[in-house]
Design an enzyme around this catalytic site. Structure first.
Site, PDB file in Angstrom:
ATOM      1  N   HIS A  54       0.186   5.595   4.292  1.00  0.00           N
ATOM      2  CA  HIS A  54       1.365   4.887   3.767  1.00  0.00           C
ATOM      3  C   HIS A  54       2.417   5.898   3.328  1.00  0.00           C
ATOM      4  O   HIS A  54       2.201   7.098   3.368  1.00  0.00           O
ATOM      5  CB  HIS A  54       0.980   3.940   2.638  1.00  0.00           C
ATOM      6  CG  HIS A  54       0.414   4.608   1.426  1.00  0.00           C
ATOM      7  ND1 HIS A  54      -0.875   5.066   1.364  1.00  0.00           N
ATOM      8  CD2 HIS A  54       0.959   4.900   0.224  1.00  0.00           C
ATOM      9  CE1 HIS A  54      -1.102   5.601   0.185  1.00  0.00           C
ATOM     10  NE2 HIS A  54      -0.005   5.513  -0.544  1.00  0.00           N
ATOM     11  N   HIS A  82       0.967  11.198   0.154  1.00  0.00           N
ATOM     12  CA  HIS A  82       0.246  10.947   1.400  1.00  0.00           C
ATOM     13  C   HIS A  82       1.022  11.390   2.630  1.00  0.00           C
ATOM     14  O   HIS A  82       0.458  11.530   3.702  1.00  0.00           O
ATOM     15  CB  HIS A  82      -0.108   9.456   1.518  1.00  0.00           C
ATOM     16  CG  HIS A  82      -1.121   9.024   0.520  1.00  0.00           C
ATOM     17  ND1 HIS A  82      -2.448   8.881   0.799  1.00  0.00           N
ATOM     18  CD2 HIS A  82      -0.992   8.761  -0.803  1.00  0.00           C
ATOM     19  CE1 HIS A  82      -3.109   8.524  -0.291  1.00  0.00           C
ATOM     20  NE2 HIS A  82      -2.239   8.450  -1.283  1.00  0.00           N
ATOM     21  N   HIS A 125      -1.732  -2.365  -1.617  1.00  0.00           N
ATOM     22  CA  HIS A 125      -1.116  -1.189  -2.218  1.00  0.00           C
ATOM     23  C   HIS A 125       0.425  -1.196  -2.146  1.00  0.00           C
ATOM     24  O   HIS A 125       1.067  -1.543  -3.129  1.00  0.00           O
ATOM     25  CB  HIS A 125      -1.681   0.080  -1.585  1.00  0.00           C
ATOM     26  CG  HIS A 125      -1.262   1.333  -2.296  1.00  0.00           C
ATOM     27  ND1 HIS A 125      -1.515   1.538  -3.633  1.00  0.00           N
ATOM     28  CD2 HIS A 125      -0.597   2.423  -1.869  1.00  0.00           C
ATOM     29  CE1 HIS A 125      -1.032   2.703  -3.994  1.00  0.00           C
ATOM     30  NE2 HIS A 125      -0.470   3.266  -2.952  1.00  0.00           N
ATOM     31  N   GLU A 173     -10.545   6.141  -1.687  1.00  0.00           N
ATOM     32  CA  GLU A 173      -9.866   6.636  -2.877  1.00  0.00           C
ATOM     33  C   GLU A 173     -10.654   6.184  -4.109  1.00  0.00           C
ATOM     34  O   GLU A 173     -11.456   5.251  -4.036  1.00  0.00           O
ATOM     35  CB  GLU A 173      -8.443   6.076  -2.952  1.00  0.00           C
ATOM     36  CG  GLU A 173      -8.391   4.577  -3.202  1.00  0.00           C
ATOM     37  CD  GLU A 173      -7.399   4.195  -4.293  1.00  0.00           C
ATOM     38  OE1 GLU A 173      -7.291   4.959  -5.274  1.00  0.00           O
ATOM     39  OE2 GLU A 173      -6.753   3.154  -4.160  1.00  0.00           O
TER      40      GLU A 173
END
Lengths: 698, 948
Positions: free
Chosen positions: A67, A72, A243, A289
């Site tokens: 994402h 990231h 998310h 995660e």
């Protein structure tokens, strides 16, 4: 076969997510993030561990970005432009669309803070947009155009890629291509009319035709649940992760080995994003995660209620509400929440969103209550600061702060204790009398969510990244103890090696296939001793009906030397090897004591055949009293328990009798027994019972 | 033509050749031609029969099959023969699975019930290699009459099939079996349960979903069948097992899981609380349930199940979770409190249906008396009063009517909320007023207090003008006038002038309160109150509609009590014929008639399951856990109320079951006293007497208002009666010894009469008889031994009631056409008045003596006998329903301008021959009433015109 997992970032920490996985000869880099807490070389993952020579194109099969958050994707421009990676990069459509904005935003911010620039705006643009020329043959091109023409303008295509068709004039050279059409995946947007003199130059110039495509190397967008064949062996598939918009979990499969990298995800939905969604897959490895490795969060309704109550109370009292947010993510969530509430409660107080460029500044000080969303969050400057300076002095007003503010920002100051004055710089000081409300919305899953996902997927191994070390250790223990899944939490630059699945292909014999087609279930009552009852009632046997279908387990795998493996039916086994069936039987002949109540001349008289059955039935009663297991069958002259058989032995030189060890006396009679290997224990038990007891005869 | 074709056919058959395709085609033309004679068709059938024996060619067979299907469909009287042929070996033993499948579906389409296909064939077809055929067979297994044991084996076996759809069908089949069947074998139940639990981990969504259903049903059976005292643990374990599925990734599975959670029933409080908390609670840490060996499951698996459900992505799941919560609320007050907090949060949900469902759940809490609101929640809750949606507002008010608020602060908040509602949405006036009135009645003291505070607002302004044009004032007035009617005692006084102020609003107020009293009554009430504050309320017959729990039907948000979500979901794509059937039943469609027969027996099974449960509850009562048992019975009552009463035979059975449950409920309540009161307390006596009275009433009803009971059933009811008498005898403080003994002996005699030649009397009955004899023999009745009876009770144990007959419910409907408070009937004082009545009698035999009771007050009551000829004369005079009109005279008209009287209809029963009724000219025996009292309004005839 093994999966090597090299953690370049986010190992036992939060930030710069980057994991390189070698799986059956393919090497995939998951995420390419930067650490926001550092400004030195620790900011980026140590890419040199991937390849000493810097030849990343050959070292990596592809890069997958989950994402658009900077931890990231932040290092991606650096990796492609500075380090020179030219291979494919996969991400979802929204991520691809939004990532340049995020990167650009970050670069500008860095500029402002006077930090050294690691990559330029061009780098970002290049990194995200870069493509290469793909030449098509003329015939192919015509074919495509014809196809388009036939379908007209609203042509629907089975594949969904955005790419531009560019034609380059030989005359004008490659550098000045003119674009004449765009496929958005659903329609062909720009008409062919816009191509001046189409027929004309096709004939006259005989062009060199090229497609300028986003498709080929570099950034390749993928759809959710779309299986993408990266190369011959590697398949990847994106799954919805919640998310933020565009966030995805990625499934990768090479040969028989399969794994999932989750990126950041959320297992509980909120108003604008759903919960993570994935199929039940057969996995060797799950990399997840673990931001909230030990926290268990309450229901989101509580948080919403607090927020709405604060805002409603404020506007009801005529105050103004400032909601500083970043443009993406939480702003949408709060906006939907407020909008919905407004509609339900019939509130007419205006809600403004300042991200729309030309916001009328006179509205800031207009009388009456209002709600204003202003960028940036954390009140670091810009419009939100401007509004804050004007609204902070009134105690009627309200400022809602996001759950996390970077140290040094005004947001952080407001959060840490309620200051009455804030010094903006030497000259300006802001009186703060307004109410402060802190939001606690978080788009990460909590500990229970992680456990639920791991439980649902049940991989053979799990690796935790993106979390704090002590908490990860706790979660690791839980995963290992509660779910029985081997779990690791490696530090940065460590490699974890786990074994992977490897399937062997085997032929199947016809008999076996036939037996597979027909159901062949069996019912059995499995009995076992329930230990929990031991203390109360002694042991109690618990039996339960259970069913099994043998048709699949019946096969036997045969691997000949230099031949392909083959599965055959068990009945075929002997035939295949040309063998005969062998059985091993034990036999034993021994005397048993006997007492007589009547005077009968001798044992031999007694055993004249008439009384054999009587003896056996006597024996049967003895055994049934003493023996707990097994089913005793009285077959007249023989007694059978499972495969154990016993009969009266009359021959004096029975081969099974151990010579000399027994003295033939009148008080005993000989029994000859035989049994198969499987029942050896049982047999000896029976024999010892027989030896220990005495036969009564009349 | 016919002859020609038949001849050629005959010819080829005589040559031992099977029919060619061409011949079959010409036969087909004969079959579809409507003019073809029957005799020809029979010979066609014969020809086909012979041809089938000759040919094994699948093409020919296929055509023959089509022909037979057509024939059977077109000529119903020939279809039995055609069907026999279809069932014959020639088609089913074909090697082609497609042909077998076709013939099977043909068979199924032609006959609706009772397809005899023998078990061996069924099994052999199932075990064949064709998967599609297997699926078809499993799906239609219940239409083919196959033995249950065979089905069980087949279904259980196929849960192991490698094809997921077969596994799903097998599980569905197991569920159906479990619902219909009667399994006692613990091994079988455990085996099926375990297998279903294993399949909860299947890779396919639909298999998991079916497995959840199966775990639920077999789990229930497992709980019921368990003998020892670990029922609670078992049901907890099943609940936890299902609770583990709510985090599944598939919405289908989650929906099913939440549906199932609501069905399990009795769950212990620890577990319930755990479902509302994601963190594992202290009491549940390391708690591991072992329902069956090898199926250990930790209590933590259920952690936060409902939290997850309530914040699920899909509104269907959220609704379903709300709904399940609702069914579980009755089990624990603490759970209800926690759930309430969540429900309050749910009011923020973005989907309106979910908000409604949440409110519905809160309403349910209020009706079951589990609603405890705190101040924080109250704010949240009251904000729904200004919600944009009128439905939400009205449901909220409905809840407020029932709420009991412990503090004045909350009460004030609540009133303010309603006033705010009135201000924002003036269109809600009627409902708001009515709500205010009810709240006022529930909180008399607070009302008086709040009126004192608000009185400046109510007083006329200085100019002498009343500020009555504001609706707000009217709202306060409504509140004020409710105070004297409060349920509380000594509420204090409202200044009398307030009532006279209210008179000015009489139109609007009476419109709002029309469900409670009419305008005249209101006026009378107001004028009386305005004169003096001390009034007796005997004169005012207020309909207590809302305050009795039974009378208050749950808000009709969803048509069935089964989870509304499941239905919508399943109809949209899922498969569940059970739900379908219910829906069809509601629509009274043609299809419904087909199901009626099957459904009836299905209902009986359901009902008997309930009786089985009741028996279990009774053992709880005997152990002293009366509250738990009562809770359970209440749940059962709800369940029974949800049964389909549409079809003909069902209504009686359902009514009977409900009545039985009520009897047991009351009996349990009395039984509790037996344990508790070892010492003598006067106030308890009063209470006890009340309970006995209730029990007696229920028993009378169950005895007299049902016909068509079998001997065995009647005996069981008699036994209950006996228990009641003996219980009474054991309490010396309340029993009138002689009467009760008399009743007891008469009941015993009746029981003896029923016993003759049939089953053995129960242990208790024998004991009672014996002791009755002892009592009778010991000189006069002066030696009264309560201990003897006390001892007798120990020998009583509730037998499981088994409903085998079809009880019919005697009841009646009474209507006074065209009469209401606005349109009174005319009368002349002192002369008899005629009251036209439209009467509908259900299941009343012509022999029975019906009486009308017309009364104005206790003193002026009059009975009118209904002639049996009259009853027979009714139109629509089937034996079941009789409908007729009757003009009843009322002799005791008072000298008044208008009055109301009440009418009811009763049936005289001869079984209770103890004279209790002492009204001259009336019935001689007990008169149970068949319908609720009906109000009749009368008005002096000259006055009448003035009214209009």
């Amino acid at each position: 076969m093994a999966i090597d997992c090299l953690v370049l970032g986010a190992g036992q920490e939060v930030g710069k997510s980057c994991v390189v996985v070698s799986i059956n000869g393919k090497r995939i880099m998951f995420d390419c993030g930067m650490h926001m807490g550092y400004t030195d070389s620790r900011r980026y993952p140590d890419f040199s561990l991937i390849s000493k020579t810097g030849d990343f194109d050959n070292a990596l099969t592809c890069v997958i970005v989950t994402h658009f958050h900077l931890d990231h994707i932040g290092a991606l421009p650096y990796f492609t432009e500075v380090c020179g990676y030219k291979g494919p990069i996969y991400m979802t459509y929204p991520t691809k669309a939004l990532a340049p904005l995020m990167l650009e935003d970050y670069r500008k911010n860095m500029d402002r803070r006077g930090e050294g620039e690691q990559f330029t705006a061009e780098h970002i643009a290049e990194c995200m947009k870069k493509g290469t020329w793909v030449s098509f043959s003329f015939a192919h091109f015509i074919q495509m155009l014809q196809c388009l023409e036939k379908d007209g303008l609203g042509v629907s295509l089975s594949f969904r890629y955005v790419f531009k068709i560019v034609i380059s004039y030989e005359r004008n050279h490659l550098h000045n291509p003119s674009i004449f059409g765009v496929w958005t995946g659903e329609r062909y947007i720009i008409m062919k009319d816009q191509l001046p003199g189409f027929n004309y130059f096709l004939e006259v110039y005989c062009l060199k035709l090229s497609f300028y495509s986003d498709l080929t190397p570099s950034v390749i967008p993928v759809d959710l649940k779309q299986t993408v064949q990266v190369d011959k062996d590697l398949q990847i598939r994106a799954y919805y992760a919640g998310h933020v918009i565009g966030a995805a979990m990625f499934y990768a499969k090479v040969g028989d080995a399969a794994m999932v990298y989750t990126g950041d995800y959320n297992m509980t939905p909120d108003r604008h994003l759903g919960a993570a969604q994935i199929d039940r897959l057969q996995l060797d490895l799950l990399i997840t995660e673990s931001t909230y490795a030990t926290t268990i969060r309450d229901s989101r309704y509580g948080r919403e209620r607090e927020f709405l109550k604060a805002v409603h109370n404020c506007v009801a009292a005529g105050g103004k509400v400032l909601i500083p947010t970043f443009a993406l993510g939480r702003a949408q969530e709060l906006c939907i929440l407020l909008e919905d509430y407004w509609e339900r409660m019939n509130l007419k107080v205006p809600i403004y969103f300042s991200a729309v460029r030309n916001f009328d500044r006179s509205l800031i000080n207009a009388p009456g209550p209002c709600v204003l969303f202003a960028t940036p969050g954390m009140i670091v400057g810009g419009f939100s600061l401007e509004v804050f300076m004007q609204w902070a002095p009134s105690e009627n007003n309200l400022v809602t702060l996001p759950g996390y503010c970077v140290a040094g920002t005004i947001g952080h100051k407001l959060m840490s204790g309620k200051p009455t004055k804030i010094d903006l710089d030497k000259d300006t000081q802001i009186d703060v009398r307004c109410q402060i409300h802190q939001l606690s919305f978080s788009p990460h899953t909590d500990a229970k969510g992680i456990m639920d996902l791991v439980k649902f997927l049940s991989p053979k191994h799990a690796i935790l990244v993106h979390g704090e070390k002590p908490k990860m250790a706790t979660l690791k223990e839980r995963i290992q103890s509660e779910l029985g899944i081997q779990c690791y939490c490696p530090a940065n630059n460590e490699t974890v090696t786990i074994p992977s699945t490897h399937y062997v292909k085997a032929d199947a014999s016809d008999t076996f296939i036939r037996s597979c087609l027909n159901p062949n279930f069996k019912f059995s009552t499995c009995s076992s001793v329930d230990k929990s009852y031991l203390d109360s009632n002694g042991s109690k046997a618990v039996s339960r009906l259970s069913v099994s279908d043998d048709r699949v387990s019946e096969g036997i795998l045969v691997v000949g030397k230099g031949k392909k493996a083959k599965v055959i039916h068990q009945d075929e086994l002997l035939n295949t090897f040309g063998e005969k069936r062998h059985e091993i039987q034990f036999a034993y002949c021994f005397p048993m004591h006997m007492t007589r109540t009547e005077n009968i001349p001798s044992a031999s008289d007694l055993l004249c055949g008439l009384d054999k059955c009587t003896l056996i039935s006597r024996l049967s009663t003895i055994l049934s009293n003493e023996l707990s297991e097994g089913n005793i069958l009285d077959l007249g002259e023989q007694l059978q328990v499972e495969s154990f058989r016993v009969s009266v032995c009359l021959s004096d030189n029975c081969p099974h009798r151990l010579s000399g060890s027994f003295q033939s006396n009148l008080e005993s009679v000989f029994f000859c027994c035989c049994w198969a290997v499987a029942d050896e224990k049982l047999a000896w038990k029976i024999i010892s019972i027989m030896k220990g007891s005495t036969l009564q005869t009349t | 033509m016919e002859v020609h074709v038949m001849n050629s056919v005959q010819q080829s058959l005589d040559n031992n050749q099977s029919l060619s395709c061409q011949a079959l085609a010409s036969l087909r033309s004969l079959v579809i031609n409507p003019t073809t004679s029957d005799s020809t068709l029979s010979s066609v059938l014969d020809a086909l029969t012979r041809s089938l024996q000759l040919s094994r060619d699948s093409v020919i067979l296929y055509h023959t099959l089509k022909l037979l299907t057509d024939l059977a469909a077109r000529r119903p009287h020939l279809s039995p023969f055609a069907l026999d042929l279809l069932r014959s070996d020639s088609l089913f033993s074909s090697a082609s699975p497609r042909l077998v499948g076709e013939s099977l579906s043909a068979l199924l389409s032609l006959t609706s019930t009772g397809n005899d296909i023998d078990a061996a064939r069924f099994v052999s077809l199932c075990l064949g290699p064709s998967v599609s055929l297997r699926l078809c067979l499993l799906r239609n297994a219940e239409k083919l009459v196959v033995r249950e044991s065979v089905l069980l084996a087949v279904f259980l076996g196929f849960t192991r099939d490698p094809f997921p759809y077969v596994r799903k069908e097998a599980l569905d089949g197991l569920v159906k079996l479990c619902k219909n069947g009667d399994f006692d074998d613990r091994d079988v139940i455990e085996g099926c349960y375990c297998r279903a639990v294993e399949l909860l981990r299947d890779t396919e969504n639909y298999v998991r979903s079916a497995a959840v259903h199966a775990v639920c049903e077999w789990g229930k059976l497992l709980v019921i069948s368990s003998q020892d005292g670990n029922k609670q643990d078992l049901s907890d374990a099943v609940f936890i097992q299902l609770g583990g599925m709510v985090r599944d990734m598939s919405i289908e599975v989650r929906l099913e899981a939440f549906g199932a959670l609501g069905k399990i029933g009795l769950i212990s409080e620890d577990i319930l609380l755990q479902t509302l908390c994601k963190k594992v609670l202290g009491t549940n840490k390391d708690k591991i349930y072992k329902p069956i060996e090898g199926l250990d499951i930790p209590a933590s698996a259920v952690a936060g199940a409902f939290i997850h459900g309530l914040e699920d992505e899909f509104s269907e799941v959220r609704m379903s979770a709300c709904f399940s919560l609702r069914t579980l609320i009755v089990f624990s007050l603490q759970f209800a409190c926690e759930a309430l907090k969540l429900m309050m949060d749910m009011l923020n949900d973005d989907s309106m249906i979910v908000r409604l469902q949440a409110l519905d759940t809160v309403h349910h809490m209020a009706t079951t008396d589990h609603l405890k609101v705190e101040k924080i929640d109250m704010h949240r809750f009251l904000s729904t009063l200004v919600d944009n949606s009128s439905v939400i507002r009205s449901v909220t008010r409905k809840i407020l009517r029932l709420a009991k608020l412990p503090q004045f602060k909350l009460f004030k908040l609540c009133i303010d909320g309603l006033l705010g509602n009135l201000e924002t949405y003036p269109q809600d006036e009627v409902d708001v007023f009515s709500a205010l009135f009810h709240i006022g009645r529930n909180h008399g003291k607070f009302t008086v207090h709040i009126i004192e505070e608000a009185s400046p607002e109510l007083e006329p302004t200085c100019g002498g003008k009343l500020g009555f044009d504001s609706t707000r004032v009217a709202a306060f007035l409504v509140l004020a006038i409710s105070a004297p009617l409060s349920h509380e005692k000594d509420v204090g006084d409202i200044p009398p002038r307030i009532f006279s102020y209210a008179v000015t609003w009489i139109g609007r107020i009476s419109y709002a309160l029309s469900d409670i009293m009419n305008q005249e009554m209101l006026l009378a009430y107001l004028s009386k109150c305005s004169r003096s504050s001390a009034i007796s309320l005997v004169d005012f017959k207020i309909k207590e509609t809302l305050l009795t729990v039974e009378g208050d039907a749950p808000i009709n948000l969803c048509s069935t009590v089964d989870s509304p979500v499941g239905m919508a979901w399943k109809n949209s794509g899922g498969t569940s014929d059970f739900h379908h059937k219910i829906q069809l039943g509601i629509g009274k469609s043609v299809v419904h008639a087909e199901y009626e027969l099957g459904e009836h027996s299905e209902l009986r099974k359901d009902v008997n399951l309930i009786f089985k449960k009741v028996k279990d509850f009774w053992s709880l009562v005997q152990l002293g856990c009366t509250n738990e048992a009562l809770k359970g019975i209440r749940v059962c009552k709800e369940e029974v109320a949800s049964f389909n009463k549409e079809s003909a035979g069902c209504a009686g059975a359902v009514a009977f079951t409900l009545q039985y449950l009520r009897v047991i409920e009351k009996l349990a309540a009395v039984w509790e006293y037996r344990r508790l009161t070892k010492t003598f307390h006067p106030y308890r006596v009063e209470n006890l007497e009340l309970r006995f009275a209730k029990l007696d009433r229920r028993l009378r009803e169950i005895r007299n208002r049902f016909i068509g009971l079998t001997k065995g059933e009647e005996l069981q009811i008699l036994e209950l009666l006996l228990v009641a008498w003996v219980l009474r005898l054991s309490k010396m403080e309340i029993c009138c010894y002689d009467t009760t003994i008399k009743l007891l002996s008469s009941t015993v005699a009746h029981a003896e009469f029923l016993h003759e030649g049939s089953t053995e009397p129960s242990n208790f009955m024998v004991e009672v008889k014996k002791s009755l004899h002892d009592v009778g023999s010991s000189s006069s009745g002066s030696t009264y031994k309560p201990l003897l009876f006390e001892k007798l009770l120990d020998s009583f144990s509730l037998q499981q009631f088994v409903l085998c007959g079809t009880p019919r419910y005697i009841h009646a409907e009474l209507k006074v056409p065209g009469n209401d408070s606005e349109n009174p009937l005319p009368f002349i004082p002192g002369l008899p008045a005629s009251i036209p009545l439209a009467i509908t009698l259900h299941n009343v035999s012509t022999e029975s003596r019906c009486w009308l009771r017309i009364s104005m007050s206790e003193e002026s009551t009059q009975f009118v006998f209904l002639d049996s000829n009259l009853i027979c004369s009714g139109n629509r005079s089937s034996n079941v329903v009789r409908e007729f009109t009757f003009v009843a005279p009322f002799y005791l008209t008072p000298k008044a301008i208008s009055f109301t009287s009440s009418v009811s209809l009763g049936i005289e029963c001869f079984s209770e021959n103890v004279d209790r009724v002492k009204v001259s000219g009336g019935p001689k025996c007990e008169l149970p009433y068949l319908c609720p009292e009906k109000q009749i309004f009368l008005c002096k005839s000259s006055e009448r015109s003035a009214f209009i």
